[in-house]
Design an enzyme around this catalytic site. Structure first.
Site, PDB file in Angstrom:
ATOM      1  N   LEU A  10       0.850  -1.179   0.000  1.00  0.00           N
ATOM      2  CA  LEU A  10       0.000   0.000   0.000  1.00  0.00           C
ATOM      3  C   LEU A  10       0.890   1.234   0.000  1.00  0.00           C
ATOM      4  CD1 LEU A  10      -2.969   0.907   0.115  1.00  0.00           C
ATOM      5  CD2 LEU A  10      -2.742   0.999   2.606  1.00  0.00           C
ATOM      6  N   SER A  11       0.805   2.042  -1.059  1.00  0.00           N
ATOM      7  CA  SER A  11       1.636   3.242  -1.166  1.00  0.00           C
ATOM      8  C   SER A  11       1.202   4.275  -0.130  1.00  0.00           C
ATOM      9  CB  SER A  11       1.521   3.847  -2.570  1.00  0.00           C
ATOM     10  OG  SER A  11       1.960   2.943  -3.550  1.00  0.00           O
ATOM     11  N   CYS A  12       2.140   5.137   0.244  1.00  0.00           N
ATOM     12  CA  CYS A  12       1.797   6.181   1.195  1.00  0.00           C
ATOM     13  C   CYS A  12       0.825   7.160   0.524  1.00  0.00           C
ATOM     14  CB  CYS A  12       3.048   6.899   1.695  1.00  0.00           C
ATOM     15  SG  CYS A  12       3.833   7.995   0.495  1.00  0.00           S
ATOM     16  N   ILE A  16       0.111   8.306  -3.602  1.00  0.00           N
ATOM     17  CA  ILE A  16      -1.164   8.052  -4.281  1.00  0.00           C
ATOM     18  C   ILE A  16      -1.730   9.358  -4.833  1.00  0.00           C
ATOM     19  CG2 ILE A  16      -3.551   7.307  -3.968  1.00  0.00           C
ATOM     20  CD1 ILE A  16      -2.541   5.340  -1.853  1.00  0.00           C
TER      21      ILE A  16
END
Length: 270
Positions: A10-12, A16
Site C-alpha cells: 500500500l503506497s503512502c 497516491i
C-alpha cells in the site's frame, strides 16, 4: 505474501495523491487501472469519475476477490477483473486514462493501444518514479515526463519471465575484479540513481543501508553481469564486479518495434 515473496503493498497517501494528480482525471472519464491491490486506488478513481467507469485488473485472484468485496461494500461500481495487467483489458477500450500501481521496465504497447488519442497513461517506471504519458493524435505513440521519484513494486508477470534476480546473478562466486573508483556524490541520491537508470536502461540499480549507515550500491543487467559500489573514504568507492553465464532473454512485445526505451523525456512509439 505469495510463496514468500511480497505480492502487494500500500503506497503512502502522498504518493497516491501525486499519481492521481498526474493522471489529470475528470468526472466522466473511463479509467483502466492495472493492479487492484487492496482496492483503495480504484475507489479513489471511482469517487472522481463517477460510478461504473473504472475497470481494475489484478493478477492475483485472492487479492482480486478481496478488492471486489471492499469495492462492492463501498458501492463504487468498479469492475474488478483477474488477469495479466501487461495485456490491459481490451473489452472496455478505449479508455480516457490508464494507471498502473506497479513498476514496469517498458510501457506495454497494449496500454497505448487501449488508450484513446489524447488520453493519459501514468505508471511507475524502473522502480524509481512515475511517468505521465499522453497518447498522440494518431494513437501510435505516447510521450511525457517523469512526474516524481518513488520506488514501487515491480510487475509480477514480466520481471520473472525476462530477468534474473540479483541473487541469481551474483551467486556465491568471488568477484572477477575490484578497484577504487571516484565517487562524485552519495549513492542513495535519488536524482543520481535516476540519471543512472536513464543512461543505462537495461541495468537495475538499487541501494541498501547497513547498520553503520554505510550505503552500498548494487547494479545488475538481469542476465549475467553485476557490480557493487561500497564507500571506501571521502569521494572514493570500492567497485567489485563479475559475470556468469547468461541465459536467453525473452524479447519484449510491448510495441510493434519489439521494444521501447524510457528517456528523461519518456517516449514509447510504434
Amino acid at each position: 505474501m505469495t510463496g514468500g515473496v511480497p505480492s502487494s503493498s500500500l503506497s503512502c497517501p502522498a504518493i497516491i495523491a501525486d499519481m492521481l494528480d498526474s493522471l489529470i482525471l475528470e468526472p466522466g472519464h473511463r479509467v483502466l487501472e492495472l493492479g487492484a491491490g487492496q482496492g483503495l486506488n480504484a475507489a479513489l478513481l471511482a469517487w472522481r469519475t463517477g460510478p461504473g467507469l473504472v475497470t481494475t485488473v489484478e493478477v492475483d485472484p485472492v487479492l482480486a476477490a478481496a478488492a471486489q468485496d471492499r469495492l462492492e461494500a463501498l458501492g463504487t461500481e468498479v469492475a474488478v477483473r483477474t488477469g495479466d495487467g501487461e495485456l490491459g483489458w481490451p473489452d472496455g477500450a478505449p479508455y480516457d486514462r490508464v494507471v498502473s500501481t506497479y513498476a514496469v521496465e517498458s510501457v506495454p504497447w497494449a496500454w497505448i493501444e487501449q488508450t484513446r488519442p489524447g488520453g493519459r497513461i501514468v505508471t511507475p517506471w524502473g522502480r524509481l518514479g512515475h511517468v505521465a504519458l499522453t497518447v498522440a493524435d494518431d494513437g501510435r505513440s505516447a510521450s511525457g515526463w517523469m512526474q516524481g521519484l518513488a520506488a514501487f513494486m515491480p510487475s509480477r508477470t514480466t520481471t520473472a519471465d525476462a530477468r534474473r534476480s540479483w541473487r541469481q546473478i551474483r551467486g556465491e562466486r568471488p568477484a572477477d575484479n575490484q578497484r577504487a573508483l571516484a565517487l562524485p556524490g552519495r549513492l542513495d541520491d535519488g536524482n543520481a540513481l535516476f540519471v543512472l537508470r536513464v543512461c543505462l536502461p537495461d541495468v537495475e540499480v538499487f541501494t541498501r543501508t547497513g547498520d553503520d549507515r554505510t550505503v552500498t550500491g548494487f547494479l545488475h543487467d538481469g542476465r549475467s553481469s553485476w557490480a557493487t559500489l561500497t564507500p571506501a573514504g571521502e569521494g572514493v568507492a570500492l567497485a567489485r564486479q563479475g559475470a556468469r553465464a547468461a541465459w536467453p532473454t525473452k524479447r519484449s512485445t510491448s510495441s510493434p518495434t519489439g521494444r521501447s526505451r524510457a528517456r528523461h523525456r519518456c517516449t514509447t512509439s510504434a
